[in-house]
Structure formats: structure tokens, C-alpha cells
Design a protein around this motif. Structure first.
Motif, PDB file in Angstrom:
ATOM      1  N   LYS A  26       7.451   1.848   4.901  1.00 20.77           N
ATOM      2  CA  LYS A  26       6.782   0.555   4.633  1.00 20.77           C
ATOM      3  C   LYS A  26       5.584   0.835   3.545  1.00 20.77           C
ATOM      4  O   LYS A  26       5.178  -0.160   3.165  1.00 20.77           O
ATOM      5  CB  LYS A  26       6.463  -0.056   6.188  1.00 20.77           C
ATOM      6  CG  LYS A  26       7.707  -0.568   6.699  1.00 20.77           C
ATOM      7  CD  LYS A  26       7.164  -1.161   8.101  1.00 20.77           C
ATOM      8  CE  LYS A  26       8.322  -1.731   9.053  1.00 20.77           C
ATOM      9  NZ  LYS A  26       7.791  -2.285  10.207  1.00 20.77           N
ATOM     10  N   GLU A  27       4.920   2.036   3.751  1.00 15.82           N
ATOM     11  CA  GLU A  27       3.835   2.407   2.851  1.00 15.82           C
ATOM     12  C   GLU A  27       3.965   2.341   1.619  1.00 15.82           C
ATOM     13  O   GLU A  27       4.591   2.858   1.150  1.00 15.82           O
ATOM     14  CB  GLU A  27       3.043   3.446   3.487  1.00 15.82           C
ATOM     15  CG  GLU A  27       2.723   3.386   4.895  1.00 15.82           C
ATOM     16  CD  GLU A  27       2.046   4.732   5.642  1.00 15.82           C
ATOM     17  OE1 GLU A  27       1.487   5.442   4.750  1.00 15.82           O
ATOM     18  OE2 GLU A  27       2.041   4.864   6.709  1.00 15.82           O
ATOM     19  N   VAL A  28       3.212   1.509   0.728  1.00 13.82           N
ATOM     20  CA  VAL A  28       3.367   1.455  -0.648  1.00 13.82           C
ATOM     21  C   VAL A  28       2.254   2.436  -1.366  1.00 13.82           C
ATOM     22  O   VAL A  28       2.825   2.949  -2.319  1.00 13.82           O
ATOM     23  CB  VAL A  28       2.956   0.106  -1.059  1.00 13.82           C
ATOM     24  CG1 VAL A  28       2.870  -0.027  -2.603  1.00 13.82           C
ATOM     25  CG2 VAL A  28       3.961  -1.060  -0.407  1.00 13.82           C
ATOM     26  N   ILE A  29       1.085   2.559  -0.813  1.00  9.21           N
ATOM     27  CA  ILE A  29      -0.087   3.302  -1.300  1.00  9.21           C
ATOM     28  C   ILE A  29       0.172   4.799  -0.974  1.00  9.21           C
ATOM     29  O   ILE A  29       0.502   4.773   0.292  1.00  9.21           O
ATOM     30  CB  ILE A  29      -1.320   2.983  -1.341  1.00  9.21           C
ATOM     31  CG1 ILE A  29      -2.014   2.951   0.007  1.00  9.21           C
ATOM     32  CG2 ILE A  29      -1.544   1.446  -1.965  1.00  9.21           C
ATOM     33  CD1 ILE A  29      -3.381   2.556  -0.106  1.00  9.21           C
ATOM     34  N   PHE A  66      11.699   7.228  -4.351  1.00  8.18           N
ATOM     35  CA  PHE A  66      10.722   6.624  -3.525  1.00  8.18           C
ATOM     36  C   PHE A  66      11.401   5.377  -2.863  1.00  8.18           C
ATOM     37  O   PHE A  66      11.238   4.661  -2.931  1.00  8.18           O
ATOM     38  CB  PHE A  66       9.266   6.303  -4.541  1.00  8.18           C
ATOM     39  CG  PHE A  66       8.019   6.004  -3.335  1.00  8.18           C
ATOM     40  CD1 PHE A  66       7.480   7.013  -2.901  1.00  8.18           C
ATOM     41  CD2 PHE A  66       7.778   4.620  -3.499  1.00  8.18           C
ATOM     42  CE1 PHE A  66       6.181   6.798  -2.256  1.00  8.18           C
ATOM     43  CE2 PHE A  66       6.642   4.264  -2.819  1.00  8.18           C
ATOM     44  CZ  PHE A  66       5.948   5.077  -2.314  1.00  8.18           C
ATOM     45  N   LYS A  67      11.625   5.891  -1.547  1.00  9.12           N
ATOM     46  CA  LYS A  67      12.324   4.962  -0.846  1.00  9.12           C
ATOM     47  C   LYS A  67      11.305   4.094  -0.217  1.00  9.12           C
ATOM     48  O   LYS A  67      10.240   4.371   0.323  1.00  9.12           O
ATOM     49  CB  LYS A  67      13.179   5.585   0.369  1.00  9.12           C
ATOM     50  CG  LYS A  67      14.192   5.034   1.107  1.00  9.12           C
ATOM     51  CD  LYS A  67      14.853   5.766   2.080  1.00  9.12           C
ATOM     52  CE  LYS A  67      15.863   5.104   2.900  1.00  9.12           C
ATOM     53  NZ  LYS A  67      16.512   5.694   3.811  1.00  9.12           N
ATOM     54  N   MET A  68      11.774   2.652  -0.164  1.00  6.64           N
ATOM     55  CA  MET A  68      10.883   1.614   0.326  1.00  6.64           C
ATOM     56  C   MET A  68      11.653   0.591   1.260  1.00  6.64           C
ATOM     57  O   MET A  68      12.693   0.338   0.850  1.00  6.64           O
ATOM     58  CB  MET A  68      10.202   0.714  -0.916  1.00  6.64           C
ATOM     59  CG  MET A  68       9.011   1.641  -1.521  1.00  6.64           C
ATOM     60  SD  MET A  68       7.729   1.751  -0.615  1.00  6.64           S
ATOM     61  CE  MET A  68       7.075   0.113  -0.241  1.00  6.64           C
ATOM     62  N   ASN A  69      10.968   0.139   2.267  1.00  6.40           N
ATOM     63  CA  ASN A  69      11.570  -1.086   3.060  1.00  6.40           C
ATOM     64  C   ASN A  69      11.537  -2.190   2.114  1.00  6.40           C
ATOM     65  O   ASN A  69      10.781  -2.459   1.328  1.00  6.40           O
ATOM     66  CB  ASN A  69      11.056  -1.348   4.085  1.00  6.40           C
ATOM     67  CG  ASN A  69      11.080  -0.291   5.372  1.00  6.40           C
ATOM     68  OD1 ASN A  69      10.319   0.605   5.916  1.00  6.40           O
ATOM     69  ND2 ASN A  69      12.472  -0.297   5.917  1.00  6.40           N
ATOM     70  N   HIS A  94      16.722  -0.904   2.489  1.00  4.95           N
ATOM     71  CA  HIS A  94      15.868  -0.016   1.412  1.00  4.95           C
ATOM     72  C   HIS A  94      16.051  -0.320   0.038  1.00  4.95           C
ATOM     73  O   HIS A  94      17.163  -0.547  -0.257  1.00  4.95           O
ATOM     74  CB  HIS A  94      15.641   1.309   2.101  1.00  4.95           C
ATOM     75  CG  HIS A  94      15.316   1.643   3.420  1.00  4.95           C
ATOM     76  ND1 HIS A  94      16.378   1.560   4.325  1.00  4.95           N
ATOM     77  CD2 HIS A  94      14.055   1.858   3.817  1.00  4.95           C
ATOM     78  CE1 HIS A  94      15.754   2.023   5.504  1.00  4.95           C
ATOM     79  NE2 HIS A  94      14.511   2.129   5.409  1.00  4.95           N
ATOM     80  N   ILE A  95      15.100  -0.237  -0.701  1.00  5.73           N
ATOM     81  CA  ILE A  95      15.406   0.317  -2.086  1.00  5.73           C
ATOM     82  C   ILE A  95      14.923   1.457  -2.527  1.00  5.73           C
ATOM     83  O   ILE A  95      13.818   2.135  -2.008  1.00  5.73           O
ATOM     84  CB  ILE A  95      14.533  -0.856  -2.911  1.00  5.73           C
ATOM     85  CG1 ILE A  95      13.003  -0.900  -2.732  1.00  5.73           C
ATOM     86  CG2 ILE A  95      15.118  -2.333  -2.810  1.00  5.73           C
ATOM     87  CD1 ILE A  95      12.071  -1.869  -3.675  1.00  5.73           C
ATOM     88  N   VAL A  96      15.381   2.103  -3.505  1.00  4.76           N
ATOM     89  CA  VAL A  96      14.991   3.561  -3.893  1.00  4.76           C
ATOM     90  C   VAL A  96      14.585   3.662  -5.450  1.00  4.76           C
ATOM     91  O   VAL A  96      15.597   4.107  -6.182  1.00  4.76           O
ATOM     92  CB  VAL A  96      16.123   4.684  -3.498  1.00  4.76           C
ATOM     93  CG1 VAL A  96      15.531   6.032  -3.882  1.00  4.76           C
ATOM     94  CG2 VAL A  96      16.252   4.424  -1.960  1.00  4.76           C
ATOM     95  N   GLU A 152       7.574  -6.722  -3.024  1.00  2.00           N
ATOM     96  CA  GLU A 152       6.441  -6.932  -3.943  1.00  2.00           C
ATOM     97  C   GLU A 152       5.507  -6.117  -3.782  1.00  2.00           C
ATOM     98  O   GLU A 152       4.719  -5.938  -4.933  1.00  2.00           O
ATOM     99  CB  GLU A 152       6.421  -8.533  -3.842  1.00  2.00           C
ATOM    100  CG  GLU A 152       7.334  -9.427  -4.306  1.00  2.00           C
ATOM    101  CD  GLU A 152       6.851 -10.898  -4.214  1.00  2.00           C
ATOM    102  OE1 GLU A 152       5.623 -11.229  -4.263  1.00  2.00           O
ATOM    103  OE2 GLU A 152       7.859 -11.782  -4.264  1.00  2.00           O
ATOM    104  N   LYS A 153       4.913  -5.481  -2.575  1.00  2.28           N
ATOM    105  CA  LYS A 153       3.788  -4.908  -2.577  1.00  2.28           C
ATOM    106  C   LYS A 153       3.845  -3.777  -3.444  1.00  2.28           C
ATOM    107  O   LYS A 153       2.444  -3.190  -3.836  1.00  2.28           O
ATOM    108  CB  LYS A 153       3.537  -4.560  -1.132  1.00  2.28           C
ATOM    109  CG  LYS A 153       3.272  -5.845  -0.227  1.00  2.28           C
ATOM    110  CD  LYS A 153       2.798  -4.957   1.366  1.00  2.28           C
ATOM    111  CE  LYS A 153       2.552  -6.368   2.110  1.00  2.28           C
ATOM    112  NZ  LYS A 153       2.145  -5.714   3.632  1.00  2.28           N
ATOM    113  N   LEU A 154       4.895  -3.228  -3.745  1.00  2.00           N
ATOM    114  CA  LEU A 154       5.032  -1.967  -4.524  1.00  2.00           C
ATOM    115  C   LEU A 154       4.417  -2.394  -6.232  1.00  2.00           C
ATOM    116  O   LEU A 154       3.887  -1.468  -6.787  1.00  2.00           O
ATOM    117  CB  LEU A 154       6.267  -1.583  -4.725  1.00  2.00           C
ATOM    118  CG  LEU A 154       6.740  -0.311  -5.667  1.00  2.00           C
ATOM    119  CD1 LEU A 154       5.721   0.855  -5.284  1.00  2.00           C
ATOM    120  CD2 LEU A 154       8.050   0.125  -5.605  1.00  2.00           C
TER     121      LEU A 154
END
Length: 445
Positions: A62-65, A150-153, A160-162, A209-211
Motif C-alpha cells: 500500500k505504501e507509495v513513497i 514495483f508491486k502496488m495495491n 495489484h498492479i506491477v 492514483e497515489k503513485l
């Protein structure tokens, strides 16, 4: 030599290898465990990764930064700052007040350029000291990390997206890269579609979107062709970066056969060039459809401005410090002029310059005036010869605009007087000829 045309070996690994040559730290994310992020220490000839010790760069998908990296960077750039103040600054850049992606992106972009402040420097007692997120003057004082896979929720789901590669400066994700095999039918369009999906531009929630709150630009590449755009770019607005300036093609690849991807990486992602694109060559402006768009300079605008600054710094005489820049129709002459003014004012030695724009058509005057407002500058319009003379008399650093006909001698009464002898006056002329558009940088008066 690469014999495989698959995405990883032909596109992604060469991208990472070139970034490593430019001084980036390269990591590959374990797709199943965010705590297991491996640093790529070196590449073998087949570009298979050799991994070093595991690095904990974030705690969950979940963490973007990369908060730990951001904390270290803030402390390094602002050595006086305390830990609780760092937490306050991080909250500020991770919780924008805006609702839409574009508005949040602009808010954070402005923070990166204009910086923020805290109540006090507790070591010196200074009130409201500036806190810098990025050290633009010393590129090597920043952290440059690229993470592969970089895997993201996906927001609000367990899916997920990667993204293939995410580039972080001081722990903030400034660039997202999507790689596609050239064996795919339309690899660039497919990569752009993927990028649009990641930032929810297709009208449904299918990304994060946070990414992209922090995003400077995105890259779609299949190695032979690589194009970049912003979070507002449509397919037709993604373009190649065709000159690695200030690098030469031999710097990019001594063996020749330079690809579009290689030129883009050296031209846009070398440390100094990337920070320059962020600091000087990115704007938010209104387009003809009355909506805001984000624009990153094209290679010819970037190269022209850098060469003009070099000439101004190194020229010994007014003639040596002047010159001509040729631009074709639709190449962004007005923006080049605005980027040049920004670059001037980012250099302390040019911060006190008066810049005079001269155009030969009313529509150009209107266009340049609107463009200047979109990048935060106020232009003083000389509506008469007398008003122009008054503006030229002062030594104040400002932008002055005039139509070329205001210099006609037949409208002057008496001899032309000497209005100003300052060496810090830069005169630009933007005009149209029969064959092409010409953009002049005149000599210093």
C-alpha cells in the motif's frame, strides 16, 4: 548483444543497466513480499541480476513513497532539522489538500519547487526556516533509486498492479516506466494504455492514483522506440526524446546502434537532466479546451535553453553572447522563451536581468503573454513608444514585451536617446518569415 526479444531481457534489463551506469541504485522487488527488495549489485553479460542483501524499503504494497529514504534525504539536505519536524514535513507532502489526481500532482510539484518550512530552526533560533525536499544545486546530494517490478495495491481492493520500473528521487516516485516486447503488435500503444490504467485515467478504478501524485512524467518503451508523456497526455502527445544533450551519442553507446530508449535515458534520466526537467522545464497550463494540462519540455526546447545559458556564461563580447535559435512551426517557441527565463532566474548571476520580448504580430504577443502567466511570470506590456522607453530606462529585473513596430524611427521625434547602459538586458525577438518561424536571441545591450 541481446538475442531474446522478451520484455525482461530486451527492454527492462537494458533500461536498468543504463540507469546503473548513470549512478542510480537498482533494486528488484520481490512480487510476493514487499520487505524483500533486492539491490542489483551488478549485471552479467546476459543481464541476469545478481542480488545483494535484502533491503527494507517499505512495509506493505500500500505504501507509495520510500519513507525511510525520504527521511534520510531530508536530514542530509537540511542537517539542522529534528525528527519530529521531518515527520511534519512528510505529512505535508503525503496528504495533499486537492481531490483530483492532476490537482494533487500540481500541489506536490509546487511543494518540490517552492519547498516548505517549519516553525523554527532549533539550533539557531531562526523562525520559519525553509525545508528543501530536493537539492537542485547538488544532484549527488540526493538519493536516486530505481525499483523493478514495483508491486502496488489497487485502491480499495486486494488486487495489484506491477509497474515495470519506478524511479524514486529522495524516496518520491517521480517516473513510472512501462516496458513492452517489440514482438507485440503495437508495443508503445499497449504500454501507454497500461500507464493510463495504473493512474485510473480510463474512468474506472483499476490502478493507484497515489503513485502518480508525485509523477513528473511516464515512459512507454520497447527499446527500439521509447516515448514519454505526462499524466494528462493523450496517445498522440507521447513523443520521443531525440538528443541526449549534453551527452553525445558515443557517450550513450560507444559501439554505435543507439536506440530510442538509450537516448531517452541519458537525455532525461541522468541525475542533472532529470532534476533540471523538474526544476525548470515542467509547467501546468490551460489548453484550448479550457482545461489544465501538464507539459514537460521537448528535447529541442531543453537543448536550446541549455545552449543559450552556456553561451551567455562563456561569451566574452555581446556578439559572442548572442545568437539565433531556429524553430519550426508548432515546436513550442513561446514555451522555450519561458523556460529560458526560468533558467535565467535559477542562476544567481542572471537573477537581476531585464528580459525584453519583441514580437511582430498581435497574436504572438497575446500567445506569449498567456504563456508567461501559465508559468507564473508577469509581463509588462509596452502599449506605446513612450511606455516602452520608460520601461527600458529602469534597471529592475522584469519581463517587458513590445511589438516590433514600436522601434520604427518615423514614429520617433528627435534623435533616439540612450535609455540604458546596463549590461544586464537581454533582448529576444520572436518573428515569422515567409519560409519558417525564427526565434532570435539578440545580443546583450
Amino acid at each position: 548483444m541481446f538475442y531474446k526479444l522478451d520484455e525482461e531481457h530486451y527492454v527492462e534489463n537494458p533500461f536498468l543497466f543504463q540507469l546503473q551506469r548513470l549512478g542510480w541504485k537498482i533494486y528488484r522487488q520481490n512480487k510476493d513480499n514487499p520487505e524483500d527488495t533486492k539491490e542489483i549489485i551488478s549485471f552479467t553479460s546476459s543481464l541476469e541480476a545478481e542480488y545483494g542483501e535484502s533491503q527494507r524499503l517499505r512495509e506493505s504494497f500500500k505504501e507509495v513513497i520510500l519513507e525511510g529514504v525520504l527521511r534520510e534525504s531530508l536530514k542530509r539536505i537540511n542537517p539542522w532539522i529534528e525528527d519530529d519536524q521531518i515527520s511534519e514535513v512528510i505529512r505535508r507532502i503525503t496528504t495533499p489538500q486537492s481531490n483530483s489526481l492532476l490537482e494533487a500532482n500540481k500541489e506536490i510539484h509546487d511543494l518540490l519547487l517552492e519547498n516548505t518550512s517549519v516553525s523554527e530552526n532549533r539550533k539557531t533560533g531562526e523562525k520559519s526556516p525553509t525545508v528543501k525536499f530536493i537539492d537542485f544545486k547538488n544532484p549527488d546530494n540526493n538519493s536516486f533509486i530505481a525499483i523493478s517490478q514495483f508491486k502496488m495495491n489497487i485502491t480499495g481492493t486486494e488486487k495489484h498492479i506491477v509497474p515495470d520500473i519506478v524511479l524514486f528521487v529522495n524516496g518520491l516516485p517521480l517516473v513510472v516506466v512501462e516496458c513492452k516486447s517489440p514482438a507485440v503488435a503495437d508495443p508503445i500503444s499497449e504500454a501507454i494504455t497500461q500507464l493510463m490504467r495504473y493512474c485510473n485515467r480510463r474512468g474506472v478504478i483499476e490502478g493507484n492514483e497515489k503513485l502518480f501524485w508525485y509523477n513528473l512524467f511516464v515512459v512507454a518503451t520497447c527499446n527500439q522506440v521509447a516515448k514519454y508523456g505526462t499524466i494528462t497526455s493523450e496517445y498522440e502527445h507521447f513523443v520521443e526524446w531525440k538528443d541526449p544533450y549534453p551527452f553525445s551519442l558515443s557517450d550513450v553507446n560507444p559501439d554505435g546502434n543507439v536506440t530510442s530508449q538509450q537516448v531517452l535515458i541519458h537525455g532525461m534520466l541522468s541525475k542533472e537532466n532529470l532534476l533540471d526537467l523538474l526544476h525548470t522545464f515542467t509547467i501546468f497550463k490551460e489548453d484550448p479546451k479550457s482545461k489544465m494540462i501538464k507539459v514537460v519540455a521537448r528535447y529541442q526546447q531543453f537543448r536550446a535553453v541549455k545552449k543559450m545559458i552556456k553561451r551567455l556564461k562563456e561569451g566574452k563580447t555581446p556578439t559572442e553572447r548572442g545568437g539565433i535559435v531556429w524553430h519550426t512551426q508548432g515546436s513550442g517557441k513561446s514555451l522555450t522563451m519561458m523556460f529560458m527565463v526560468r533558467k535565467l532566474y535559477h542562476n544567481p548571476e542572471f537573477g537581476n536581468y531585464k528580459v525584453v520580448f519583441v514580437t511582430d504580430r498581435k497574436d504572438l504577443e497575446k500567445q506569449l503573454n498567456e504563456t508567461s502567466r501559465s508559468v507564473g511570470f508577469t509581463v509588462k506590456l509596452a502599449r506605446s513608444i513612450q511606455e516602452l522607453k520608460e520601461l527600458l530606462k529602469t534597471d529592475t529585473p522584469e519581463l517587458v514585451m513590445a511589438m516590433v513596430h514600436k522601434f520604427q524611427e518615423r514614429e520617433l521625434k528627435g534623435e533616439i536617446p540612450v535609455l540604458n547602459t546596463s549590461p544586464n538586458i537581454l533582448i529576444w525577438m520572436k518573428m515569422v518569415t515567409v519560409a519558417m518561424l525564427v526565434f532570435w536571441l539578440f545580443k546583450i545591450c
